[in-house]
Write an enzyme that holds these catalytic residues in place. Sequence first.
Site, mmCIF file in Angstrom:
data_model
loop_
_atom_site.group_PDB
_atom_site.id
_atom_site.type_symbol
_atom_site.label_atom_id
_atom_site.label_comp_id
_atom_site.label_asym_id
_atom_site.label_seq_id
_atom_site.Cartn_x
_atom_site.Cartn_y
_atom_site.Cartn_z
ATOM 1 N N ASP A 191 0.622 -0.975 -0.023
ATOM 2 C CA ASP A 191 0.078 -0.286 -0.184
ATOM 3 C C ASP A 191 0.733 1.058 -0.198
ATOM 4 O OD1 ASP A 191 -2.531 -1.306 0.417
ATOM 5 O OD2 ASP A 191 -1.960 -0.992 2.161
ATOM 6 N N MET A 241 -7.257 8.794 10.175
ATOM 7 C CA MET A 241 -7.685 8.603 9.039
ATOM 8 C C MET A 241 -8.568 10.144 9.318
ATOM 9 S SD MET A 241 -8.854 5.368 6.939
ATOM 10 C CE MET A 241 -9.602 4.447 8.513
ATOM 11 N N LYS A 246 -3.432 3.842 -3.560
ATOM 12 C CA LYS A 246 -5.018 4.374 -3.952
ATOM 13 C C LYS A 246 -4.523 5.176 -5.044
ATOM 14 C CE LYS A 246 -6.591 6.090 0.556
ATOM 15 N NZ LYS A 246 -6.324 6.912 1.612
HETATM 16 N N1 SAH Z 1 -3.532 -0.404 10.177
HETATM 17 C C1 SAH Z 1 -2.862 1.201 10.075
HETATM 18 C C2 SAH Z 1 -4.195 2.083 10.025
HETATM 19 C C3 SAH Z 1 -4.744 2.388 8.645
HETATM 20 S S1 SAH Z 1 -5.268 3.381 8.833
HETATM 21 C C4 SAH Z 1 -2.313 0.937 11.656
HETATM 22 O O1 SAH Z 1 -2.548 -0.190 12.363
HETATM 23 O O2 SAH Z 1 -1.465 1.936 11.693
HETATM 24 C C5 SAH Z 1 -4.679 4.580 7.815
HETATM 25 C C6 SAH Z 1 -4.048 6.146 8.807
HETATM 26 O O3 SAH Z 1 -3.218 5.457 9.425
HETATM 27 C C7 SAH Z 1 -3.960 7.266 8.383
HETATM 28 O O4 SAH Z 1 -5.018 7.653 7.858
HETATM 29 C C8 SAH Z 1 -3.458 7.872 9.458
HETATM 30 O O5 SAH Z 1 -4.038 8.468 10.274
HETATM 31 C C9 SAH Z 1 -3.162 6.663 10.670
HETATM 32 N N2 SAH Z 1 -1.235 6.426 10.065
HETATM 33 C C10 SAH Z 1 -0.413 5.380 9.964
HETATM 34 N N3 SAH Z 1 0.784 5.486 9.213
HETATM 35 C C11 SAH Z 1 1.032 7.155 10.089
HETATM 36 C C12 SAH Z 1 2.211 7.214 10.763
HETATM 37 N N4 SAH Z 1 3.304 7.011 9.769
HETATM 38 N N5 SAH Z 1 1.900 9.028 11.147
HETATM 39 C C13 SAH Z 1 0.533 9.288 11.179
HETATM 40 N N6 SAH Z 1 -0.529 8.435 11.237
HETATM 41 C C14 SAH Z 1 -0.430 7.284 10.474
#
Ligand code: SAH
Length: 265
Positions: free
Chosen positions: A45, A180, A67
């Site tokens: 992704d 998100m 995306k």
């Molecule tokens: N499965 C992922 C979340 C996916 S949803 C997890 O467990 O972390 C995607 C959201 O995760 C983004 O919109 C943001 O809110 C957060 N996110 C993922 N990677 C990030 C990062 N390196 N820094 C800040 N937010 C992050």
Amino acid sequence: MNEETPHLYGEKGKIYLVGAGPGDPELLTVKAVKTLRKAQVVLYDDLVSPRILRVCKKSAELIYVGKRSGQHSCLQDQINSKIAEAAVKFRIVVRLKGGDPSIFGRVGEEYSYLLSRGFDCEIIAGVTTGSAVAARLGIPLTHRDYSSEIVLLSGHKKDGKNSEGFRNLTCSGKTLLVYMGLNSLHTIREELLNGGNSEDTPVAIIENATLETERIVTGNLSSILEAAENAKIRSPALIIIGDIVRYYTETKELKERIRKTLSAR
Ligand code: SAH
């Protein structure tokens, strides 16, 4: 679960739905690294950093399914088919997802699809952004003096903003971890204020957590929109709401005082 004619997949083959953690390759689990090293194909992704892909073996086929690769509306169906196609061709398939695949990662949709077609699947947990961010900031998410409850929320739902999730939600004694949420920050703030939460409720936003480009903005429900706009905070960003953010600012000030005292000696 849709039980179409199962694909009679080779007995030894397997699809691993693997959590890549928040970005820093050192936050990959040992199990994730071992699985990536044996994968013949890796479907990844947007939120999987290039440094993580370097863990894969050189001969592995890397397929981007984020995306940018298609129309958002039909993307999940396309991804499901791509994983299945890869699994027909290769024996060890990794579907690599940011953070923990089970937390706002749509792993369920992929798991059900693949299982219903007879593929052997395994989910490998990853470090979710919420706990990685907490560690980066030195925040104990459940410090007994600040918070006895953690609420993981998505700012976004399948069909738009998740306003209902924040309606009538009290922040007192809780730590809210909002994934998100950046595009819905305005709505989230409105709902929380309308629900009786104080304008002083502390908020922190962490962009690109655990990567070299990490940035943090702090404020409260009254100031955070402007602070985020001024700092031009962009996705991916995690929002933390609750008194525990105060713990972060207090310890930050303490560290600063100690540093000044030591450098004045
Ligand atoms: N499965 C992922 C979340 C996916 S949803 C997890 O467990 O972390 C995607 C959201 O995760 C983004 O919109 C943001 O809110 C957060 N996110 C993922 N990677 C990030 C990062 N390196 N820094 C800040 N937010 C992050």
